[in-house]
Design a protein around this motif. Sequence first.
Motif, mmCIF file in Angstrom:
data_model
loop_
_atom_site.group_PDB
_atom_site.id
_atom_site.type_symbol
_atom_site.label_atom_id
_atom_site.label_comp_id
_atom_site.label_asym_id
_atom_site.label_seq_id
_atom_site.Cartn_x
_atom_site.Cartn_y
_atom_site.Cartn_z
ATOM 1 N N ARG A 168 162.864 -2.333 15.141
ATOM 2 C CA ARG A 168 162.541 -0.946 15.427
ATOM 3 C C ARG A 168 161.561 -0.882 16.597
ATOM 4 N N ILE A 169 162.010 -0.266 17.671
ATOM 5 C CA ILE A 169 161.252 -0.215 18.925
ATOM 6 C C ILE A 169 160.950 1.242 19.262
ATOM 7 N N ALA A 170 159.755 1.502 19.784
ATOM 8 C CA ALA A 170 159.350 2.872 20.117
ATOM 9 C C ALA A 170 158.831 2.956 21.547
ATOM 10 N N TYR A 171 159.112 4.090 22.162
ATOM 11 C CA TYR A 171 158.520 4.490 23.442
ATOM 12 C C TYR A 171 157.735 5.761 23.156
ATOM 13 N N VAL A 239 153.216 10.485 14.791
ATOM 14 C CA VAL A 239 153.175 9.254 15.596
ATOM 15 C C VAL A 239 152.692 8.085 14.746
ATOM 16 N N ARG A 240 151.605 8.305 13.988
ATOM 17 C CA ARG A 240 151.075 7.230 13.138
ATOM 18 C C ARG A 240 152.094 6.825 12.077
ATOM 19 N N ALA A 241 152.801 7.812 11.527
ATOM 20 C CA ALA A 241 153.812 7.502 10.512
ATOM 21 C C ALA A 241 154.936 6.661 11.110
ATOM 22 N N ILE A 242 155.360 7.011 12.316
ATOM 23 C CA ILE A 242 156.421 6.244 12.971
ATOM 24 C C ILE A 242 155.939 4.841 13.323
ATOM 25 N N LEU A 243 154.697 4.740 13.806
ATOM 26 C CA LEU A 243 154.167 3.413 14.142
ATOM 27 C C LEU A 243 154.074 2.521 12.911
ATOM 28 N N SER A 244 153.850 3.114 11.736
ATOM 29 C CA SER A 244 153.727 2.314 10.515
ATOM 30 C C SER A 244 155.031 1.592 10.162
ATOM 31 N N LEU A 261 146.412 3.622 27.411
ATOM 32 C CA LEU A 261 145.799 3.687 26.086
ATOM 33 C C LEU A 261 146.812 3.567 24.953
ATOM 34 N N VAL A 262 148.073 3.910 25.211
ATOM 35 C CA VAL A 262 149.079 3.883 24.148
ATOM 36 C C VAL A 262 149.207 2.491 23.531
ATOM 37 N N GLY A 263 148.949 1.457 24.315
ATOM 38 C CA GLY A 263 149.046 0.096 23.787
ATOM 39 C C GLY A 263 147.982 -0.203 22.749
ATOM 40 N N ILE A 264 146.772 0.326 22.964
ATOM 41 C CA ILE A 264 145.702 0.152 21.991
ATOM 42 C C ILE A 264 146.012 0.946 20.729
ATOM 43 N N GLU A 265 146.551 2.156 20.904
ATOM 44 C CA GLU A 265 146.909 2.975 19.746
ATOM 45 C C GLU A 265 147.973 2.272 18.905
ATOM 46 N N GLY A 270 148.875 -2.293 14.085
ATOM 47 C CA GLY A 270 149.409 -3.638 14.017
ATOM 48 C C GLY A 270 150.738 -3.798 14.715
ATOM 49 N N VAL A 271 150.998 -3.002 15.742
ATOM 50 C CA VAL A 271 152.272 -3.059 16.458
ATOM 51 C C VAL A 271 152.052 -3.714 17.820
ATOM 52 N N PRO A 272 152.711 -4.826 18.099
ATOM 53 C CA PRO A 272 152.586 -5.456 19.419
ATOM 54 C C PRO A 272 153.275 -4.633 20.496
#
Length: 359
Positions: A168-171, A239-244, A261-265, A270-272
Amino acid sequence: AESLGRASAVEALRAWGPDVLYAHSLTDPELEADVLDVAPGIFFAHAYFGTCISGSKTLRGLKEPTPCTRHFGPGCLAHYYPHRCGGLNPLVMLREYQRNEDRKQLLSKYQRIVVLSDHMRAEYLRQGFSPDRVHTLSYFPPGGAASAGVDETPFHLVPQRREPGPWRIAYIGRLEYLKGGSLLLEALHQLREKGSAVEMVFLGDGPERPSLQQRAAQISAENPKLKIDFRGWVDSAEVRAILSRTDLVVVPSIWPEPFGLVGIEAGRSGVPVVANAVGGIPEWLIDGLNGFLAPGDPPTSIGLAHAISRAIASPERHEELRRGAAAVAARFEISSHLGRLLPLFSEVARAPDRPGRAH
């Protein structure tokens, strides 16, 4: 200023007697000049103010879009059309050139310029600003992101092993040319040779969305293992729910991101991350620790596809990256930034040649 009128607002500010002005991207150069007569200023450069006609710092007229390192000046006008630095309207080109020339002159009136990355500091030094006036105020402690190790990750930030199934990949971001959405789609197209099932979600909107959706439909039709979804803008909770439940965030920017900043978020969940090595991104994305870097000069779909393949090569390698992502994000703290910023406030407030009221 909107309710009082510009002149009255400036006078009210003068009467209040600030010690320091901390400016973040005022849009009216004339108002900015009036304000700078009130007190000494520190400017936070979030983007390429006074260093580029269009603000993109990207040469688009070449075979592959390439970051620009030119010194801002009249010569940029000669390069604007051949290198497709912006739009095609000559009046807009001249207006934006003058606006950024005015901005550059205004920046010389600030006591200090603050940036978030060494990349941006180098940009302002390239434009002729003195090294003692341009400061990188990182959110990382001394040693930077590179000093983070997986053994330093707080226990509650260590992600659990991912569940079996498609990757699962996100932009996450605006869908416009310089953000690289089309480059990402072409990279996904090349992943079909790897045989991995992928579910890709685009969070955001912008002028490129219709063309991206059309190309995504073509790519998905050719590769049944690839599903691509466009969600538009969603709120921070979503966004947080999707990142989880996301395995990887891709930042395919082809322009030199001032920071990213999106990379730090993503790392806080815990998403690389996989990203092109442009702008300030390599200062927080440590290749092999919290993700992988793709070549950035110029960015290519082949390079991006290779970096994505490395990140999802195996569940074991991916778990290491997730731990690294959490470790780097855990070191990103506002206290590090403020510990550098507040002494600058004091230093500038004590400047003997400061405008405004005397102390």
